[in-house]
Design a protein around this motif. Structure first.
Motif, mmCIF file in Angstrom:
data_model
loop_
_atom_site.group_PDB
_atom_site.id
_atom_site.type_symbol
_atom_site.label_atom_id
_atom_site.label_comp_id
_atom_site.label_asym_id
_atom_site.label_seq_id
_atom_site.Cartn_x
_atom_site.Cartn_y
_atom_site.Cartn_z
ATOM 1 N N ASN A 233 0.826 -1.207 0.000
ATOM 2 C CA ASN A 233 0.000 0.000 0.000
ATOM 3 C C ASN A 233 0.862 1.261 0.000
ATOM 4 O OD1 ASN A 233 -2.429 -1.342 -0.167
ATOM 5 N ND2 ASN A 233 -2.650 -1.518 2.066
ATOM 6 N N PHE A 234 1.995 1.197 0.689
ATOM 7 C CA PHE A 234 2.932 2.318 0.658
ATOM 8 C C PHE A 234 3.397 2.567 -0.781
ATOM 9 C CE2 PHE A 234 7.347 3.561 0.186
ATOM 10 C CZ PHE A 234 7.348 4.798 0.798
ATOM 11 N N LEU A 235 3.791 1.492 -1.471
ATOM 12 C CA LEU A 235 4.306 1.633 -2.838
ATOM 13 C C LEU A 235 3.224 2.161 -3.779
ATOM 14 C CD1 LEU A 235 6.533 -1.578 -3.055
ATOM 15 C CD2 LEU A 235 7.302 0.797 -2.797
ATOM 16 N N ARG A 236 1.998 1.695 -3.560
ATOM 17 C CA ARG A 236 0.882 2.167 -4.380
ATOM 18 C C ARG A 236 0.645 3.666 -4.137
ATOM 19 N NH1 ARG A 236 -5.043 -0.705 -4.070
ATOM 20 N NH2 ARG A 236 -6.120 0.787 -5.381
ATOM 21 N N LEU A 237 0.725 4.066 -2.879
ATOM 22 C CA LEU A 237 0.551 5.489 -2.553
ATOM 23 C C LEU A 237 1.715 6.323 -3.074
ATOM 24 C CD1 LEU A 237 -0.896 5.262 1.062
ATOM 25 C CD2 LEU A 237 -1.960 6.429 -0.881
#
Ligand code: GDP
Ligand code: ZN
Length: 245
Positions: A233-237
């Motif tokens: 989710n961090f990478l997506r954000l």
């Protein structure tokens, strides 16, 4: 009351308006109560966005799992298990049922002496929780003036419920369509508290934590110190911010 313009930006929950400018929704908050439920299908990505928001504006976050009456005991254990890793990071989980009036004491306890705002997908039971807490406690309902920060053409009344225990609960319809405001990479990294111990330890100072060799965040994930879905989710954000710097 709710002041939307006079407070430091850090304590303001905002969302972009049509022109892309951040408009304050509510201020003077000290806690985001993130409500999720077995139905509608929860989004871990949305949950992490709310948590990043709480970290960025510097308020506590509480995860309230509502509608647990919908789950048989075994299903319930599995469902809660999915969120257990958030307690390791330091977030509190409370299980509630607005319908069965279950777990409300624990929730009310967490609302004490704080100004909280309920957020979460439509249909998770935010209104039901408020109504249940109101009817069981006969709360004093203070209707506030129309929120000024909600948007020119929106007439959404922001309501502040005063809890007898000393806390306030703010219900702001505008928050329901809230989106994460534009963040810097630094804010995003620090929006994941469990990353902090590893930040600065990557081989490259501008590591994106996506593919670089010697990445301390990925190493920590492999070592089980960071949950893989949190990293995902961090990478997506981070993709949503990399284009605009
Ligand atoms: P909101 O959009 O987050 O404010 O959600 P609502 O409070 O309007 O609730 C959406 C639906 O979920 C309504 O039909 C409620 O009756 C139902 N609901 C809310 N809380 C519970 C609960 O604890 N258990 C069950 N089974 N249904 C609930
Ligand atoms: Zn890295």
């Amino acid at each position: 009351g709710v002041v939307t313009a006079l407070l430091p930006r850090e304590s303001v929950l905002s969302r972009p308006d049509i022109s892309g400018q951040d408009k304050p929704l509510a201020a003077n908050i000290d806690q985001l109560v993130i409500v999720l439920a077995p139905r509608p299908e929860p989004s871990g990505y949305l949950l992490d966005q709310y948590l990043v928001t709480a970290e960025t504006i510097g308020v506590a976050a509480l995860i309230a799992i509502n509608k647990i009456d919908l789950l048989a005991p075994e299903q319930k254990a599995n469902f809660i298990q999915q969120y257990q890793h958030y307690t390791t990071i330091g977030y509190t989980l409370v299980e509630v049922s607005a319908k069965r009036e279950h777990g409300l004491d624990a929730l009310i306890e967490r609302l004490k002496h704080k100004t909280s705002i309920l957020v979460g997908q439509s249909g998770v039971g935010k209104s039901s929780l408020i109504n249940t807490m109101l009817s069981s406690l006969a709360l004093d309902i203070g209707k506030l003036s129309e929120a000024t920060g909600v948007g020119r053409h929106t007439t959404s009344a922001t309501t502040c419920y005063h809890l007898p225990q000393g806390g306030d609960l703010i219900d702001s319809p505008g928050v329901r369509s809230f989106r994460l405001t534009q963040l810097t990479m630094h804010q995003l990294e620090h929006g994941f508290p469990e990353f902090r111990a590893f930040l600065g330890h990557c081989q490259f100072h501008n590591c994106s934590h996506a593919h670089e060799p010697g990445c301390a965040i990925r190493a920590a994930t492999q070592a089980g110190q960071i949950n893989p879905q949190r990293l995902e989710n961090f990478l997506r954000l981070s993709k949503t911010i990399s284009t605009s710097g």
